[in-house]
Design a protein around this motif. Structure first.
Motif, mmCIF file in Angstrom:
data_model
loop_
_atom_site.group_PDB
_atom_site.id
_atom_site.type_symbol
_atom_site.label_atom_id
_atom_site.label_comp_id
_atom_site.label_asym_id
_atom_site.label_seq_id
_atom_site.Cartn_x
_atom_site.Cartn_y
_atom_site.Cartn_z
ATOM 1 N N THR A 155 0.929 -1.285 0.040
ATOM 2 C CA THR A 155 0.137 -0.135 0.069
ATOM 3 C C THR A 155 1.041 1.307 -0.150
ATOM 4 O OG1 THR A 155 -1.681 -0.982 1.277
ATOM 5 C CG2 THR A 155 -1.775 1.187 1.126
ATOM 6 N N LYS A 156 2.204 1.315 0.855
ATOM 7 C CA LYS A 156 2.993 2.358 0.745
ATOM 8 C C LYS A 156 3.475 2.684 -0.484
ATOM 9 C CE LYS A 156 6.377 4.613 3.560
ATOM 10 N NZ LYS A 156 6.172 5.146 4.593
ATOM 11 N N LEU A 157 4.098 1.473 -0.932
ATOM 12 C CA LEU A 157 4.652 1.565 -2.338
ATOM 13 C C LEU A 157 3.771 1.891 -3.284
ATOM 14 C CD1 LEU A 157 7.150 0.666 -3.973
ATOM 15 C CD2 LEU A 157 6.243 -1.466 -4.651
ATOM 16 N N ALA A 158 2.516 1.677 -3.519
ATOM 17 C CA ALA A 158 1.434 2.040 -4.391
ATOM 18 C C ALA A 158 1.246 3.660 -4.213
ATOM 19 C CB ALA A 158 0.033 1.440 -4.051
ATOM 20 N N GLY A 159 1.562 4.180 -3.158
ATOM 21 C CA GLY A 159 1.359 5.559 -3.027
ATOM 22 C C GLY A 159 2.634 6.442 -3.626
ATOM 23 N N PRO A 200 0.681 9.374 -9.794
ATOM 24 C CA PRO A 200 1.315 10.878 -10.488
ATOM 25 C C PRO A 200 1.209 11.736 -9.557
ATOM 26 C CG PRO A 200 -0.003 9.462 -11.811
ATOM 27 C CD PRO A 200 -0.243 8.867 -10.698
ATOM 28 N N ALA A 201 2.307 12.598 -9.571
ATOM 29 C CA ALA A 201 2.247 13.779 -8.926
ATOM 30 C C ALA A 201 1.197 14.838 -9.106
ATOM 31 C CB ALA A 201 3.358 14.573 -9.134
#
Length: 103
Positions: free
Chosen positions: A17-21, A25-26
């Motif tokens: 979940t953290k990696l998906a964050g 895209p910015a």
């Protein structure tokens, strides 16, 4: 399944979940709507955690010294007291409530 397997699975899901964050895209995060949604979710999560920690003990609803602490802290916040004063007001109210017999 044993407890360790569930714990490792929860760790993996948390990491993913953290990696998906990081993969978002910015430009999505710069959107004002996203900022409002993130702020609202944070407030809702904090409010729900406060309610659960104040009114529950195991699987039962309880009214005890934690309610007095929450009320005192809420009044201190309403009076715009500094954070340390809010914490001390809550702790003091809980101590007095327990001294008077609240469990």
């Amino acid at each position: 399944m044993n407890l360790w397997l569930w714990l490792l699975l929860a760790c993996a899901v948390s990491f993913l979940t953290k990696l998906a964050g990081y993969l978002v895209p910015a430009r999505w995060m710069e959107n004002p709507r996203m900022t409002r949604v993130a702020g609202t979710l944070t407030i809702g999560l904090l409010a729900s955690l406060t309610a659960v920690n104040t009114f529950s003990s195991g699987q039962a609803l309880v009214l005890d010294a934690r309610l007095a602490a929450l009320a005192a802290a809420a009044v201190a916040l309403w009076l715009r007291a500094p954070f340390l004063v809010v914490v001390l007001a809550g702790a003091g109210a809980a101590a007095v409530a327990r001294l008077l017999g609240a469990t």
